[in-house]
Design an enzyme around this catalytic site. Structure first.
Site, PDB file in Angstrom:
ATOM      1  CD  GLU A   1      -3.256  -0.226   2.034  1.00 29.74           C
ATOM      2  OE1 GLU A   1      -3.636   0.840   2.539  1.00 29.74           O
ATOM      3  OE2 GLU A   1      -3.521  -1.352   2.477  1.00 29.74           O
TER       4      GLU A   1
ATOM      5  CG  HIS B   1       5.591   0.215  -3.287  1.00 35.56           C
ATOM      6  ND1 HIS B   1       5.666  -1.046  -2.756  1.00 35.56           N
ATOM      7  CD2 HIS B   1       6.849   0.722  -3.221  1.00 35.56           C
ATOM      8  CE1 HIS B   1       6.897  -1.307  -2.389  1.00 35.56           C
ATOM      9  NE2 HIS B   1       7.643  -0.250  -2.647  1.00 35.56           N
TER      10      HIS B   1
ATOM     11  N   GLY C   1       8.860   7.486  -0.499  1.00 42.80           N
ATOM     12  CA  GLY C   1       8.197   7.421   0.800  1.00 42.80           C
ATOM     13  C   GLY C   1       9.117   7.904   1.904  1.00 42.80           C
TER      14      GLY C   1
ATOM     15  CD  GLN D   1      15.499   5.153  -1.061  1.00 47.63           C
ATOM     16  OE1 GLN D   1      16.264   4.217  -1.200  1.00 47.63           O
ATOM     17  NE2 GLN D   1      14.198   5.049  -1.268  1.00 47.63           N
TER      18      GLN D   1
HETATM   19  O1  PAF Z   1      13.353   2.436  -1.946  1.00 45.86           O
HETATM   20  C1  PAF Z   1      13.587   1.547  -2.787  1.00 45.86           C
HETATM   21  O2  PAF Z   1      12.798   0.625  -3.019  1.00 45.86           O
HETATM   22  C2  PAF Z   1      14.918   1.546  -3.531  1.00 45.86           C
HETATM   23  O3  PAF Z   1      15.950   2.000  -2.718  1.00 45.86           O
HETATM   24  C3  PAF Z   1      14.861   2.343  -4.839  1.00 45.86           C
HETATM   25  C4  PAF Z   1      14.586   3.813  -4.585  1.00 45.86           C
HETATM   26  C5  PAF Z   1      13.819   1.765  -5.752  1.00 45.86           C
HETATM   27  C6  PAF Z   1      16.216   2.239  -5.560  1.00 45.86           C
HETATM   28  O4  PAF Z   1      16.518   0.909  -5.884  1.00 45.86           O
END
Ligand code: PAF
Length: 281
Positions: free
Chosen positions: A35, A37, A147, A153
């Site tokens: 969810e 994503h 997210g 990240q």
């Molecule tokens: O957050 C993720 O799933 C990964 O780090 C990403 C941003 C797709 C890069 O592979």
């Protein structure tokens, strides 16, 4: 929805869309969609003419003892969910397509990585930055959605985008949670029944920390202790870290002030869960 596995075909498709003035929203993922994503896809759908979803489990961001082989994959299910979310293009390259020969240059992240997951997972954010630089060049999006569950990240990718003048706007999206507060994650499937019951305590510990700050606590060590003690008392997991930093700089604070992140990582038998909250005081 069109599924594209070839880099050149993806680029040609995007170039002809951009030539018509179409706006592109991009959601990069490693698949096994949940969810969280879907929320990113929904927001991308609202804000752009075309939505591109990538599904690629990027070997470069996994350490030698991490779960690259075990990482959950189910492309048929992802395809179905992507169709339901009205994705226009699913970019699904193989590892050979993305990394046909060893790279001749390397993206090394030089700030915001010495702490939190970066410290525990050396090379992880170099791998993330490398694949995203490629994915941004392949999908050429106007906006890319990430997210806030992976707040570090977000901070690292923002750095990459501004360092290299990548013409994309990063849109951070609030963490999506289960009803009991557990942040949605592909790795939640690894939790045993009893661990699953304990896991919402991660978020509760963060809420307690926030409450303490709102009530006047300004000492980062005291806030960390609240989180740590709560997790030790309420879960069987092993704490990897509990941290309080300035956000997005991810630098130490002597006193709590401005926008901060309170973050935790807890190891359960087969899953390491992370969670965080950011707020301004
Ligand atoms: O957050 C993720 O799933 C990964 O780090 C990403 C941003 C797709 C890069 O592979």
């Amino acid at each position: 929805m069109q599924i594209i596995s070839n880099i050149e075909q993806m680029q040609q498709t995007i170039l002809s869309l951009r030539a018509k003035g179409t706006t592109i929203g991009f959601v990069p993922t490693m698949g096994y969609l949940h969810e969280g994503h879907l929320t990113l896809l929904q927001q991308a759908r609202k804000e752009n003419d075309i939505v591109v979803l990538s599904v690629f489990v990027n070997p470069l961001q996994f350490g030698p003892n991490e779960d690259f082989d075990r990482y959950p994959r189910n492309i048929e299910r992802d395809e179905e969910l992507a169709r339901t979310a009205s994705v226009d293009y699913l970019f699904y390259p193989s590892v050979e397509e993305m990394y046909p020969t060893p790279l001749t240059t390397k993206v090394t992240v030089t700030a915001r990585t010495e702490v939190l997951c970066g410290e525990k997972r050396p090379g992880h954010f170099d791998g993330v930055a490398t694949v995203l630089l490629k994915l941004f060049n392949i999908t050429m999006p106007h906006r890319a959605y990430f997210g806030m569950k992976d707040a570090q990240q977000v901070a690292v990718v923002q750095g990459l985008i501004s360092d290299y003048n990548i013409p994309v706007t990063l849109i951070p999206v609030e963490t999506v949670r289960e009803e009991d507060g557990l942040a949605k994650s592909s790795r939640n499937v690894y939790l045993s029944e009893s661990e699953r019951k304990e896991a919402p305590h991660l978020y509760q510990s963060l809420q307690l920390a926030k409450q303490a700050v709102e009530e006047g606590e300004r000492d980062p060590q005291a806030v960390k202790a609240i989180v740590t003690n709560y997790i030790i008392t309420h879960t069987s997991g092993e704490i990897d870290y509990t941290e309080v930093y300035a956000y997005p700089q991810l630098t130490e604070l002597e006193r709590i002030k401005g926008t901060i992140i309170v973050a935790v990582a807890v190891k359960f038998a087969k899953a390491r869960l992370i969670d965080n909250i950011t707020f301004t005081i």
